[in-house]
Design a protein around this motif. Structure first.
Motif, PDB file in Angstrom:
ATOM      1  N   GLU A  11       3.976 -21.288 -41.287  1.00 15.41           N
ATOM      2  CA  GLU A  11       3.723 -22.493 -42.098  1.00 15.41           C
ATOM      3  C   GLU A  11       3.424 -22.139 -43.550  1.00 15.41           C
ATOM      4  OE1 GLU A  11       0.681 -24.705 -40.090  1.00 15.41           O
ATOM      5  OE2 GLU A  11       1.949 -25.029 -38.333  1.00 15.41           O
ATOM      6  N   ARG A  12       2.524 -21.176 -43.764  1.00 18.99           N
ATOM      7  CA  ARG A  12       2.168 -20.780 -45.131  1.00 18.99           C
ATOM      8  C   ARG A  12       3.342 -20.138 -45.853  1.00 18.99           C
ATOM      9  NH1 ARG A  12      -1.662 -16.751 -45.401  1.00 18.99           N
ATOM     10  NH2 ARG A  12      -1.709 -17.155 -47.615  1.00 18.99           N
ATOM     11  N   THR A  13       4.072 -19.287 -45.148  1.00 19.99           N
ATOM     12  CA  THR A  13       5.191 -18.579 -45.761  1.00 19.99           C
ATOM     13  C   THR A  13       6.319 -19.540 -46.091  1.00 19.99           C
ATOM     14  OG1 THR A  13       4.575 -16.540 -44.624  1.00 19.99           O
ATOM     15  CG2 THR A  13       6.836 -16.684 -45.457  1.00 19.99           C
ATOM     16  N   LEU A  14       6.659 -20.433 -45.176  1.00 22.66           N
ATOM     17  CA  LEU A  14       7.722 -21.391 -45.454  1.00 22.66           C
ATOM     18  C   LEU A  14       7.359 -22.266 -46.643  1.00 22.66           C
ATOM     19  CD1 LEU A  14      10.450 -22.629 -44.833  1.00 22.66           C
ATOM     20  CD2 LEU A  14       9.296 -24.143 -43.193  1.00 22.66           C
ATOM     21  N   ALA A  15       6.129 -22.757 -46.699  1.00 21.52           N
ATOM     22  CA  ALA A  15       5.712 -23.594 -47.834  1.00 21.52           C
ATOM     23  C   ALA A  15       5.843 -22.823 -49.145  1.00 21.52           C
ATOM     24  CB  ALA A  15       4.279 -24.079 -47.633  1.00 21.52           C
ATOM     25  N   SER A  16       5.439 -21.557 -49.147  1.00 18.81           N
ATOM     26  CA  SER A  16       5.526 -20.733 -50.355  1.00 18.81           C
ATOM     27  C   SER A  16       6.982 -20.479 -50.737  1.00 18.81           C
ATOM     28  CB  SER A  16       4.788 -19.410 -50.123  1.00 18.81           C
ATOM     29  OG  SER A  16       4.804 -18.616 -51.277  1.00 18.81           O
ATOM     30  N   LEU A  17       7.839 -20.189 -49.750  1.00 17.07           N
ATOM     31  CA  LEU A  17       9.251 -19.964 -50.022  1.00 17.07           C
ATOM     32  C   LEU A  17       9.901 -21.210 -50.610  1.00 17.07           C
ATOM     33  CD1 LEU A  17      10.221 -18.027 -46.768  1.00 17.07           C
ATOM     34  CD2 LEU A  17      10.131 -17.062 -49.073  1.00 17.07           C
ATOM     35  N   LEU A  18       9.631 -22.361 -50.006  1.00 13.07           N
ATOM     36  CA  LEU A  18      10.219 -23.609 -50.497  1.00 13.07           C
ATOM     37  C   LEU A  18       9.733 -23.948 -51.901  1.00 13.07           C
ATOM     38  CD1 LEU A  18      10.118 -25.730 -47.231  1.00 13.07           C
ATOM     39  CD2 LEU A  18      12.141 -24.742 -48.344  1.00 13.07           C
ATOM     40  N   ASP A  19       8.443 -23.743 -52.161  1.00 11.96           N
ATOM     41  CA  ASP A  19       7.910 -23.978 -53.509  1.00 11.96           C
ATOM     42  C   ASP A  19       8.560 -23.041 -54.515  1.00 11.96           C
ATOM     43  OD1 ASP A  19       6.236 -25.955 -52.529  1.00 11.96           O
ATOM     44  OD2 ASP A  19       4.425 -24.699 -52.568  1.00 11.96           O
ATOM     45  N   GLY A  20       8.711 -21.773 -54.134  1.00 11.04           N
ATOM     46  CA  GLY A  20       9.318 -20.793 -55.042  1.00 11.04           C
ATOM     47  C   GLY A  20      10.767 -21.089 -55.339  1.00 11.04           C
ATOM     48  N   VAL A  21      11.507 -21.501 -54.328  1.00 11.84           N
ATOM     49  CA  VAL A  21      12.917 -21.851 -54.535  1.00 11.84           C
ATOM     50  C   VAL A  21      13.012 -23.078 -55.444  1.00 11.84           C
ATOM     51  CG1 VAL A  21      15.016 -22.688 -53.405  1.00 11.84           C
ATOM     52  CG2 VAL A  21      13.741 -20.780 -52.410  1.00 11.84           C
ATOM     53  N   ALA A  22      12.183 -24.073 -55.190  1.00 13.80           N
ATOM     54  CA  ALA A  22      12.203 -25.295 -56.002  1.00 13.80           C
ATOM     55  C   ALA A  22      11.857 -25.003 -57.459  1.00 13.80           C
ATOM     56  CB  ALA A  22      11.251 -26.333 -55.425  1.00 13.80           C
ATOM     57  N   ALA A  23      10.930 -24.077 -57.687  1.00 15.51           N
ATOM     58  CA  ALA A  23      10.456 -23.796 -59.045  1.00 15.51           C
ATOM     59  C   ALA A  23      11.398 -22.887 -59.838  1.00 15.51           C
ATOM     60  CB  ALA A  23       9.072 -23.154 -58.985  1.00 15.51           C
ATOM     61  N   ALA A  24      12.223 -22.128 -59.152  1.00 14.50           N
ATOM     62  CA  ALA A  24      13.091 -21.162 -59.841  1.00 14.50           C
ATOM     63  C   ALA A  24      14.284 -21.871 -60.471  1.00 14.50           C
ATOM     64  CB  ALA A  24      13.579 -20.106 -58.854  1.00 14.50           C
ATOM     65  N   PRO A  25      14.526 -21.613 -61.755  1.00 11.99           N
ATOM     66  CA  PRO A  25      15.691 -22.240 -62.385  1.00 11.99           C
ATOM     67  C   PRO A  25      16.988 -21.593 -61.891  1.00 11.99           C
ATOM     68  CG  PRO A  25      14.602 -20.747 -63.920  1.00 11.99           C
ATOM     69  CD  PRO A  25      13.750 -20.791 -62.676  1.00 11.99           C
ATOM     70  N   ALA A  26      17.971 -22.413 -61.637  1.00 12.56           N
ATOM     71  CA  ALA A  26      19.291 -21.906 -61.252  1.00 12.56           C
ATOM     72  C   ALA A  26      20.065 -21.582 -62.527  1.00 12.56           C
ATOM     73  CB  ALA A  26      20.034 -22.941 -60.425  1.00 12.56           C
ATOM     74  N   GLU A  27      20.610 -20.403 -62.582  1.00 11.91           N
ATOM     75  CA  GLU A  27      21.442 -19.987 -63.709  1.00 11.91           C
ATOM     76  C   GLU A  27      22.902 -20.233 -63.338  1.00 11.91           C
ATOM     77  OE1 GLU A  27      20.078 -19.050 -66.503  1.00 11.91           O
ATOM     78  OE2 GLU A  27      18.035 -18.965 -65.726  1.00 11.91           O
TER      79      GLU A  27
END
Length: 122
Positions: A11-27
């Motif tokens: 649960e903690r890891t998935l939430a962190s992964l999803l937050d990180g993906v959402a926050a990272a700008p796509a180049e």
């Protein structure tokens, strides 16, 4: 996933992964790509590093693609499969079960594919 250590890590890891993906700008240049930093919760990442399996248990990864001039593998992997996980000590097994479940979650796949959508062919 049942309640317990693996479920909490998942649960903690998935939430962190999803937050990180959402926050990272796509180049977009020269192609769609994303650079991720600190995707895992810091304490989980530290545990992952401390719980890496003994290198004697790793298998060569796709020798035909990742071999050196003599044919020896230059990339090694440890399968986070049912069999691979159950070879680990119980606490390490719980950690890696939670991490593996988060990495394989369909929500994470959808989030990453959405970031890279401009260059993906379906």
């Amino acid at each position: 996933m049942a309640n317990g250590i693996a479920a909490a890590i998942y649960e903690r890891t998935l939430a962190s992964l999803l937050d990180g993906v959402a926050a990272a700008p796509a180049e977009t240049y020269p192609f769609a790509h994303v650079y991720f930093q600190n995707l895992f919760p810091a304490d989980v990442y530290s545990e992952m590093l401390a719980a890496l399996p003994d290198s004697a248990h790793y298998a060569a990864a796709a020798e035909r693609h990742y071999g050196d001039a003599t044919g020896n593998s230059v990339r090694w992997m440890y399968a986070l499969s049912h069999d691979g996980l159950h070879r680990l000590p119980p606490r390490h097994c719980e950690l890696w079960r939670g991490v593996a479940a988060a990495l394989a979650d369909p929500a994470l796949k959808r989030a990453v594919f959405a970031k890279l959508a401009p260059d993906l062919a379906y």
